[in-house]
Design a protein around this motif. Structure first.
Motif, PDB file in Angstrom:
ATOM      1  N   UNK A  26       0.834  -1.207   0.000  1.00  0.00           N
ATOM      2  CA  UNK A  26       0.000   0.000   0.000  1.00  0.00           C
ATOM      3  C   UNK A  26       0.865   1.253   0.000  1.00  0.00           C
ATOM      4  N   UNK A  27       1.879   1.265   0.839  1.00  0.00           N
ATOM      5  CA  UNK A  27       2.759   2.425   0.966  1.00  0.00           C
ATOM      6  C   UNK A  27       3.445   2.751  -0.360  1.00  0.00           C
ATOM      7  N   UNK A  28       3.918   1.720  -1.062  1.00  0.00           N
ATOM      8  CA  UNK A  28       4.682   1.954  -2.292  1.00  0.00           C
ATOM      9  C   UNK A  28       3.806   2.414  -3.451  1.00  0.00           C
ATOM     10  N   UNK A  29       2.480   2.287  -3.301  1.00  0.00           N
ATOM     11  CA  UNK A  29       1.567   2.748  -4.349  1.00  0.00           C
ATOM     12  C   UNK A  29       1.367   4.261  -4.328  1.00  0.00           C
ATOM     13  N   UNK A 357      17.831  -7.013  -8.027  1.00  0.00           N
ATOM     14  CA  UNK A 357      17.918  -5.824  -7.171  1.00  0.00           C
ATOM     15  C   UNK A 357      18.456  -6.221  -5.799  1.00  0.00           C
ATOM     16  N   UNK A 358      19.429  -5.459  -5.320  1.00  0.00           N
ATOM     17  CA  UNK A 358      20.090  -5.765  -4.057  1.00  0.00           C
ATOM     18  C   UNK A 358      19.540  -4.902  -2.923  1.00  0.00           C
ATOM     19  N   UNK A 359      19.854  -5.305  -1.694  1.00  0.00           N
ATOM     20  CA  UNK A 359      19.428  -4.523  -0.531  1.00  0.00           C
ATOM     21  C   UNK A 359      20.096  -3.155  -0.517  1.00  0.00           C
ATOM     22  N   UNK A 360      21.323  -3.082  -1.005  1.00  0.00           N
ATOM     23  CA  UNK A 360      22.060  -1.820  -0.984  1.00  0.00           C
ATOM     24  C   UNK A 360      21.399  -0.776  -1.893  1.00  0.00           C
ATOM     25  N   UNK A 361      20.941  -1.172  -3.057  1.00  0.00           N
ATOM     26  CA  UNK A 361      20.309  -0.217  -3.967  1.00  0.00           C
ATOM     27  C   UNK A 361      18.820  -0.073  -3.695  1.00  0.00           C
ATOM     28  N   UNK A 362      18.215  -1.054  -3.043  1.00  0.00           N
ATOM     29  CA  UNK A 362      16.771  -1.066  -2.816  1.00  0.00           C
ATOM     30  C   UNK A 362      16.076  -1.915  -3.862  1.00  0.00           C
ATOM     31  N   UNK A 363      14.895  -2.397  -3.495  1.00  0.00           N
ATOM     32  CA  UNK A 363      14.160  -3.254  -4.407  1.00  0.00           C
ATOM     33  C   UNK A 363      14.482  -4.725  -4.230  1.00  0.00           C
ATOM     34  N   UNK A 364      15.074  -5.102  -3.100  1.00  0.00           N
ATOM     35  CA  UNK A 364      15.492  -6.498  -2.918  1.00  0.00           C
ATOM     36  C   UNK A 364      14.374  -7.393  -2.403  1.00  0.00           C
ATOM     37  N   UNK A 365      13.248  -6.808  -1.977  1.00  0.00           N
ATOM     38  CA  UNK A 365      12.137  -7.617  -1.499  1.00  0.00           C
ATOM     39  C   UNK A 365      11.360  -8.212  -2.667  1.00  0.00           C
ATOM     40  N   UNK A 366      10.376  -9.021  -2.328  1.00  0.00           N
ATOM     41  CA  UNK A 366       9.558  -9.679  -3.340  1.00  0.00           C
ATOM     42  C   UNK A 366       8.904  -8.640  -4.244  1.00  0.00           C
ATOM     43  N   UNK A 367       9.180  -8.747  -5.526  1.00  0.00           N
ATOM     44  CA  UNK A 367       8.628  -7.852  -6.549  1.00  0.00           C
ATOM     45  C   UNK A 367       8.885  -6.382  -6.251  1.00  0.00           C
ATOM     46  N   UNK A 368      10.024  -6.099  -5.613  1.00  0.00           N
ATOM     47  CA  UNK A 368      10.513  -4.737  -5.393  1.00  0.00           C
ATOM     48  C   UNK A 368       9.493  -3.846  -4.696  1.00  0.00           C
ATOM     49  N   UNK A 369       8.734  -4.434  -3.784  1.00  0.00           N
ATOM     50  CA  UNK A 369       7.744  -3.622  -3.067  1.00  0.00           C
ATOM     51  C   UNK A 369       8.409  -2.517  -2.256  1.00  0.00           C
ATOM     52  N   UNK A 370       9.713  -2.686  -1.963  1.00  0.00           N
ATOM     53  CA  UNK A 370      10.430  -1.708  -1.169  1.00  0.00           C
ATOM     54  C   UNK A 370      11.068  -0.598  -2.005  1.00  0.00           C
ATOM     55  N   UNK A 371      10.920  -0.651  -3.333  1.00  0.00           N
ATOM     56  CA  UNK A 371      11.428   0.441  -4.181  1.00  0.00           C
ATOM     57  C   UNK A 371      10.700   0.362  -5.514  1.00  0.00           C
ATOM     58  N   UNK A 372       9.404   0.596  -5.457  1.00  0.00           N
ATOM     59  CA  UNK A 372       8.562   0.377  -6.622  1.00  0.00           C
ATOM     60  C   UNK A 372       8.928   1.281  -7.791  1.00  0.00           C
ATOM     61  N   UNK A 373       9.205   2.551  -7.511  1.00  0.00           N
ATOM     62  CA  UNK A 373       9.487   3.473  -8.615  1.00  0.00           C
ATOM     63  C   UNK A 373      10.755   3.090  -9.376  1.00  0.00           C
TER      64      UNK A 373
END
Length: 392
Positions: A26-29, A357-373
């Motif tokens: 929800x947050x990443x939307x 996608x790595x943790x260092x750059x962001x987007x390492x979670x499932x389907x890049x929910x942590x760095x959607x843009x």
């Protein structure tokens, strides 16, 4: 005793993977109009101190906030403030559908809230400046529901188009808020779909999940080929999460597709669920374990496993000919990176890319929910390179 390490990415509920995954979705939307931090904080406050398996609490918290946002939207619409109302209806739709996702079986209370999400999104369509058609795609024993979103940038008489399928537990309304506004700014039209096993297709039409997903994909192509505003030679497909099975399966089995993106890897879905069942669902899951029975239309987990046996991309990926992009998170707790490598290695396309996608750059979670843009920019850049730039 070894000290417990914090995960290398953000968890809103540190001890609850499923709730955190949904909350971050929800947050990443937000960049695409799907959420507002103050509204999400209200949900978080309502859930403070609740047990992680209290899905009734989740349902109630998200529904209550969605109701409040809908009240704002209704008031603004009555006052003629359509832009404000449209924004609020869009967010309410997201919250309603995220409220309902954990509630199985789908009782009347769940379906009523789900319908409120659809109604809110239809109000958003009516009042926003997007040009969106509510469409029905002819399908086995009926039709599949979708939205045809017109491009905001005209680059040709017939636009390139992207068909956008969801995953295991997503809906076309939620999918719109995962990058569609950026696609149409580039000159694409987008057909956003509820396929078999998801959204309205299963809730109101009993279209259960099927391994031969190309039946749904090819139905979308057949429909788009009837439209005078779509270039039939420039149609790509993308799907998220379990859609990493859907989209490649469609593209491998029907060579009319011009490009394919798997937003998250899949390989052998039977093995994925066998591991989850053997672990008594004490693994990282985005839904309650019994969700799999519901979407397959079976009564037991043994029946579910039997039904899942054909959900395997070995022997399928090798048939793909169109350009292929596979994106995956290095820290994905639901699908291992090794499955992404197997899928990529098996792909028969001459133009194929694996982006991790790595943790260092962001987007390492499932389907890049942590760095959607970030992932949306990369994927849509790739689509633009394959489907638009050679038009100019």
């Amino acid at each position: 005793m070894a000290e417990k390490k914090d995960p290398p990415y953000f968890m809103y509920f540190p001890d609850n993977y499923r709730w955190s995954a949904a909350f971050i979705n929800m947050l990443s939307a937000a960049p695409y109009g799907g959420s507002e931090i103050g509204e999400l904080h209200k949900i978080g406050v309502k859930l403070k101190g609740k047990a992680g398996d209290d899905d009734e609490a989740w349902f109630n918290a998200c529904t209550e906030v969605a109701d409040g946002v809908s009240e704002y939207a209704d008031r603004w619409a009555k006052e003629g403030n359509n832009t404000s109302a449209a924004h609020a209806y869009q967010r309410a739709a997201n919250y309603y559908h995220m409220a309902e996702r954990f509630r199985t079986p789908k009782d009347k209370k769940a379906l009523d809230v789900y319908q409120r999400g659809i109604d809110a999104f239809h109000q958003f369509i009516k009042l926003s400046d997007y040009e969106i058609e509510i469409v029905e795609i002819p399908f086995v024993d009926g039709s599949l529901p979708g939205y045809f979103v017109h491009p905001q940038k005209k680059i040709a008489e017939k636009s390139p188009c992207v068909v956008y399928f969801d995953g295991l537990d997503v809906t076309k309304e939620i999918q719109f808020m995962r990058g569609v506004p950026d696609l149409i700014k580039r000159g694409f039209s987008v057909l956003v779909m509820d396929g078999p096993g998801t959204g309205e297709a299963i809730r109101f039409r009993n279209h259960y999940l099927r391994h031969d997903y190309e039946v749904a994909g090819s139905a979308c192509l057949d429909y788009l080929e009837t439209r005078k505003d779509v270039d039939p030679k420039r149609i790509g497909i993308v799907a998220i999460s379990l859609g990493g099975y859907y989209a490649p399966r469609c593209a491998a089995m029907d060579h009319r597709w011009a490009a394919c993106i798997a937003w998250g890897a899949q390989w052998d879905y039977y093995e994925t669920w066998k591991k989850r069942i053997d672990a008594q669902f004490k693994l990282s899951l985005s839904v309650p374990g019994h969700h799999i029975n519901w979407i397959l239309g079976v009564d037991t987990l043994d029946q579910a496993l039997e039904t899942l046996k054909p959900f395997n991309l070995d022997g399928v990926m090798q048939k793909m000919e169109c350009p292929f992009l596979l994106v995956h998170g290095a820290e994905d707790e639901q699908i291992p990176l090794s499955d992404a490598q197997k899928q990529y290695d098996a792909c028969g396309s001459k133009d194929k890319t694996l982006r991790v996608y790595t943790a260092e750059e962001g987007g390492s979670q499932h389907c890049q929910r942590d760095y959607l843009t970030l992932v949306v920019a990369d994927m849509w850049n790739w689509f633009e390179d394959r489907l638009i730039k050679n038009l100019k």
